[in-house]
Design an enzyme around this catalytic site. Structure first.
Site, PDB file in Angstrom:
ATOM      1  N   HIS A   1       1.875   0.880 -13.137  1.00 38.19           N
ATOM      2  CA  HIS A   1       2.694  -0.297 -13.449  1.00 38.19           C
ATOM      3  C   HIS A   1       4.176   0.109 -13.433  1.00 38.19           C
ATOM      4  O   HIS A   1       4.531   1.162 -13.969  1.00 38.19           O
ATOM      5  CB  HIS A   1       2.306  -0.837 -14.838  1.00 38.19           C
TER       6      HIS A   1
ATOM      7  N   GLY B   1       0.774  -1.238   0.000  1.00 41.39           N
ATOM      8  CA  GLY B   1       0.000   0.000   0.000  1.00 41.39           C
ATOM      9  C   GLY B   1       0.802   1.283   0.000  1.00 41.39           C
ATOM     10  O   GLY B   1       0.297   2.334   0.407  1.00 41.39           O
ATOM     11  N   SER B   2       2.037   1.244  -0.515  1.00 38.89           N
ATOM     12  CA  SER B   2       2.812   2.492  -0.476  1.00 38.89           C
ATOM     13  C   SER B   2       2.245   3.537  -1.441  1.00 38.89           C
ATOM     14  O   SER B   2       2.337   4.745  -1.173  1.00 38.89           O
ATOM     15  CB  SER B   2       4.299   2.234  -0.760  1.00 38.89           C
TER      16      SER B   2
ATOM     17  N   LYS C   1      -7.635 -13.951 -11.442  1.00 40.70           N
ATOM     18  CA  LYS C   1      -8.835 -13.145 -11.699  1.00 40.70           C
ATOM     19  C   LYS C   1      -9.795 -13.318 -10.520  1.00 40.70           C
ATOM     20  O   LYS C   1      -9.474 -14.011  -9.565  1.00 40.70           O
ATOM     21  CB  LYS C   1      -9.485 -13.560 -13.016  1.00 40.70           C
TER      22      LYS C   1
HETATM   23  C1  GRF Z   1       3.935  -1.055  -7.481  1.00 37.09           C
HETATM   24  O1  GRF Z   1       5.268  -1.220  -7.890  1.00 37.09           O
HETATM   25  C2  GRF Z   1       3.000  -0.950  -8.656  1.00 37.09           C
HETATM   26  O2  GRF Z   1       3.607  -0.398  -9.775  1.00 37.09           O
HETATM   27  C3  GRF Z   1       2.658  -2.385  -8.913  1.00 37.09           C
HETATM   28  O3  GRF Z   1       2.594  -2.983  -7.655  1.00 37.09           O
HETATM   29  C4  GRF Z   1       3.408  -2.261  -6.728  1.00 37.09           C
HETATM   30  C5  GRF Z   1       2.515  -1.871  -5.584  1.00 37.09           C
HETATM   31  O4  GRF Z   1       3.189  -1.324  -4.518  1.00 37.09           O
HETATM   32  N1  GRF Z   1       1.414  -2.448  -9.671  1.00 37.09           N
HETATM   33  P1  GRF Z   1       2.382  -0.731  -3.276  1.00 37.09           P
HETATM   34  O5  GRF Z   1       1.458  -1.829  -2.740  1.00 37.09           O
HETATM   35  O6  GRF Z   1       1.623   0.465  -3.730  1.00 37.09           O
HETATM   36  O7  GRF Z   1       3.454  -0.399  -2.290  1.00 37.09           O
END
Ligand code: GRF
Length: 194
Positions: free
Chosen positions: A113, A14-15, A67
Site C-alpha cells: 500500500h 503491474g510495475s 469486492k
Molecule cells: C501501487 O502504488 C500499490 O501500492 C497500490 O497500487 C499500485 C500498484 O501499482 N496498491 P502497480 O500496478 O504495481 O504498478
C-alpha cells in the site's frame, strides 16, 4: 530446496509484479511466479506476465465494484491451488478480499500500500498525504484481512514529500520504494520456506 511459489493478483499496470519478476530473473529472489490473475481483462499486468511465459488469466469479478462475486473468489482459489501457490501477492489489486480466499490462504496473502499505514488507507494514498501536508510518507507491506488496508504490518519504507511535489511525482517516488520493498519482503518468506 523447493522454491516459494507465488500467485500474483493485480488490476493495473503491474510495475510491482515486474519488480518481483525482475528480481527472480536476476537471481536475487529465490521464488517462482506460478500464476498472475486479474479482475481487469486488458490489464497491463496480464500482458507483462504472458511476455515472461507465466500463466495469466482474467477472472470476471461479477457485478460489484469493490469486492468479488463469491463465484469469482472461488475461481481464484481454484486457480491458485491448481498452481500450487504458497504465497498470494496483491500487487495493485483493487478489490476487497473475503472468505473463501482469506480462509484458503491464512496469513499467506500480502499487499503493498502506498502510505505508511495506518496513515492514509484507501484510494490514492499519495494524494491524501499531499493534501494533509505530510512531510513524509512511504509504503507498507501488510498481511491482508477482511478490512481495508488494515492487516498486520510486515515492513515499511519511508519516502520524503518534497517541496513542489505533485501527486504524480510523489507517487513515482513511492513506487520506486515499493519496487525495493516488495521483493525484499518476499525474500524473507522464501528464506522461511527453505
Ligand atoms: C501501487 O502504488 C500499490 O501500492 C497500490 O497500487 C499500485 C500498484 O501499482 N496498491 P502497480 O500496478 O504495481 O504498478
Amino acid at each position: 530446496m523447493e522454491k516459494l511459489k507465488l500467485g500474483v493478483l493485480g488490476s493495473g499496470k503491474g510495475s510491482n509484479f515486474r519488480a518481483i519478476a525482475d528480481a527472480i530473473a536476476a537471481g536475487s529472489l529465490d521464488a517462482e511466479v506460478r500464476v498472475v490473475l486479474s479482475d481487469v481483462e486488458n490489464a497491463e499486468i496480464l500482458a507483462l506476465a504472458r511476455e515472461r511465459g507465466i500463466e495469466a488469466e482474467f477472472v470476471d469479478p461479477g457485478r460489484f465494484k469493490t469486492k468479488l462475486e463469491p463465484e469469482a473468489e472461488e475461481r481464484i482459489v481454484t486457480l491458485l491451488r491448481r498452481a500450487g501457490v504458497d504465497l498470494v501477492v496483491l500487487a495493485g489489486w483493487m478489490r476487497m478480499i473475503k472468505a473463501p480466499l482469506l480462509e484458503a490462504f491464512p496469513r499467506r496473502i500480502i499487499n503493498i500500500h502506498p502510505s505508511l499505514l495506518p496513515a492514509f488507507p484507501g484510494l490514492e494514498a499519495w494524494k491524501q498525504a499531499l493534501l494533509a501536508g505530510a512531510k513524509e510518507t512511504g509504503c507498507t507491506v501488510h498481511y491482508v484481512d477482511p478490512g481495508m488496508d488494515s492487516g498486520e504490518i510486515i515492513a515499511q519504507s519511508r519516502v520524503p514529500v518534497l517541496a513542489g511535489d505533485t501527486p504524480e511525482t510523489l507517487h513515482a517516488r513511492i513506487q520506486e520504494a515499493e519496487h525495493e520493498l516488495y521483493p525484499a519482503v518476499i525474500r524473507k518468506f522464501a528464506a522461511q520456506k527453505g
